[in-house]
Design an enzyme around this catalytic site. Structure first.
Site, short mmCIF file in Angstrom:
data_model
loop_
_atom_site.label_atom_id
_atom_site.label_comp_id
_atom_site.label_asym_id
_atom_site.label_seq_id
_atom_site.Cartn_x
_atom_site.Cartn_y
_atom_site.Cartn_z
N CYS A 197 100.10 60.25 23.31
CA CYS A 197 100.63 58.94 23.73
C CYS A 197 100.30 58.81 25.20
O CYS A 197 100.42 59.78 25.96
CB CYS A 197 102.14 58.88 23.51
SG CYS A 197 102.90 57.40 24.21
N THR A 198 99.88 57.60 25.58
CA THR A 198 99.44 57.36 26.96
C THR A 198 100.50 57.73 28.01
O THR A 198 100.17 58.07 29.12
CB THR A 198 99.13 55.87 27.13
OG1 THR A 198 100.23 55.13 26.60
CG2 THR A 198 97.85 55.50 26.43
N HIS A 199 101.78 57.61 27.63
CA HIS A 199 102.84 57.84 28.63
C HIS A 199 103.17 59.31 28.84
O HIS A 199 103.76 59.67 29.85
CB HIS A 199 104.13 57.13 28.17
CG HIS A 199 104.09 55.64 28.28
ND1 HIS A 199 103.14 54.88 27.62
CD2 HIS A 199 104.88 54.77 28.95
CE1 HIS A 199 103.36 53.60 27.89
NE2 HIS A 199 104.41 53.51 28.69
N ASP B 102 95.48 48.44 26.44
CA ASP B 102 96.67 49.19 26.02
C ASP B 102 97.80 48.19 25.76
O ASP B 102 97.75 47.04 26.19
CB ASP B 102 97.10 50.18 27.11
CG ASP B 102 98.35 50.95 26.73
OD1 ASP B 102 98.44 51.42 25.58
OD2 ASP B 102 99.28 51.04 27.55
N SER B 103 98.85 48.66 25.11
CA SER B 103 100.00 47.81 24.87
C SER B 103 100.74 47.48 26.17
O SER B 103 101.51 46.53 26.21
CB SER B 103 100.96 48.53 23.91
OG SER B 103 101.28 49.81 24.43
N GLU C 253 108.18 54.81 31.94
CA GLU C 253 108.12 53.48 32.56
C GLU C 253 109.17 53.34 33.66
O GLU C 253 108.95 52.68 34.67
CB GLU C 253 108.34 52.39 31.51
CG GLU C 253 107.29 52.43 30.44
CD GLU C 253 106.67 51.07 30.14
OE1 GLU C 253 107.28 50.06 30.50
OE2 GLU C 253 105.58 51.06 29.55
N CYS D 42 95.08 53.35 24.02
CA CYS D 42 96.41 53.36 23.43
C CYS D 42 96.31 54.18 22.15
O CYS D 42 95.49 53.87 21.28
CB CYS D 42 96.86 51.93 23.12
SG CYS D 42 98.43 51.83 22.24
N1 DGL Z 1 100.45 53.04 24.60
C1 DGL Z 1 101.25 53.51 23.51
C2 DGL Z 1 100.57 54.74 22.90
O1 DGL Z 1 99.77 55.42 23.49
C3 DGL Z 1 102.66 53.86 23.96
C4 DGL Z 1 103.49 52.64 24.33
C5 DGL Z 1 103.84 51.76 23.16
O2 DGL Z 1 104.64 52.15 22.28
O3 DGL Z 1 103.31 50.64 23.09
O4 DGL Z 1 100.82 55.03 21.76
#
Ligand code: DGL
Length: 266
Positions: free
Chosen positions: A184-186, A10-11, A152, A73
């Site tokens: 989105c993961t968050h 993931d990022s 976060e 991600c």
């Molecule tokens: N992990 C990213 C996603 O699921 C969200 C965080 C980012 O913008 O890097 O799209």
């Protein structure tokens, strides 16, 4: 080969919501998680930049010897799955198709609302997958970039996330929505605020569960499931600020994370 870990990428910390589900569904599997905290966020970047970063991380994880790469991600899955699959000598699984399948299975004929980063929404990947999997559904998609820093920061309950969710989604209350896809993961961390705004008739779905099932099927189909007996080993890597990563990560993973290794991808 069966004992090789599953690589999860993931990022940053967000993909730990996927890792958490993967660990529950496949408790015997070794894992190595890479969060590219030096380059996060990806969700506001262009297709080419996301893909360049994704290839760096994907190649790094493949060099660690993994049997499967899970792109945990949405932004990377939306833009870079074909590039990763072409570049790496291992199977690669993204979260878009599993997430879209979950939403398609959940809707009862109402509107499906897709939420994601600006980059994921701009890619059209979810819209395309849902157009195929649920062709009769009306789709509305919306970028909610502020949800990422809120998650976060741990500001997932109370007035601030509620106001932000209201601002992004308030007008969708009367859209006939019955399903919200958390693309989105968050966003699963902000489920409560999102559900409060959208109302009780709306089901929230994310891709974690369906991605874990897809990983299980893929590994079983290739006779690559690990059988034990030794306990699974979980490594965590990031590319910047491992101490900050550990603090935030424990909230996303829902358990202590142990050592976080700092790595350099170039
Ligand atoms: N992990 C990213 C996603 O699921 C969200 C965080 C980012 O913008 O890097 O799209």
């Amino acid at each position: 080969m069966r004992d090789l870990p599953i690589g999860v990428f993931d990022s940053g910390v967000g993909g730990l919501t996927v890792l958490r589900t993967l660990m529950a569904a496949l408790p015997l599997e070794n894992t190595v998680y890479l969060g590219d905290t030096a380059r996060v966020p990806y969700g506001t970047r262009s297709h080419d930049v996301v893909t360049r970063y994704a290839l760096l991380s994907g190649r790094y994880l493949a060099a660690q010897r993994i049997k499967l790469l899970v792109i945990a991600c949405n932004t990377v899955s939306a833009h870079s799955l074909p590039a990763l699959a072409a570049a790496l000598p291992i199977p690669v699984l993204g979260v878009i198709e599993p997430g879209a399948r979950s939403a398609a299975a959940r809707t009862r004929g109402g509107t499906i609302v897709v939420l994601g980063t600006p980059s994921t929404i701009a890619s059209g990947a979810y819209q395309k997958a849902l157009g195929r999997l649920s062709p009769l559904s009306r789709l509305v998609s919306r970028a909610c970039p502020l949800f990422v820093p809120l998650a976060e920061e741990g500001w997932v309950d109370g007035e601030v996330p509620r106001l932000v969710a209201e601002r992004y989604l308030g007008d969708l209350r009367r859209s006939g929505a019955d399903t919200v896809l958390l693309g989105c993961t968050h966003y699963p961390l902000l489920s409560r605020a999102i559900a409060e705004v959208m109302g009780p008739q709306v089901a929230l779905v994310d891709s974690a569960e369906a991605t874990a099932e897809a990983a299980l099927r893929l590994l079983a189909g290739r006779s690559l499931l690990r059988a034990g007996p030794a306990k699974a080993v979980h490594r965590t890597l990031c590319t910047d600020l491992p101490d900050r990563f550990r603090g935030v990560a424990e909230r996303f993973l829902g358990r202590p994370i142990g050592t976080v290794e700092l790595v350099d991808l170039v």
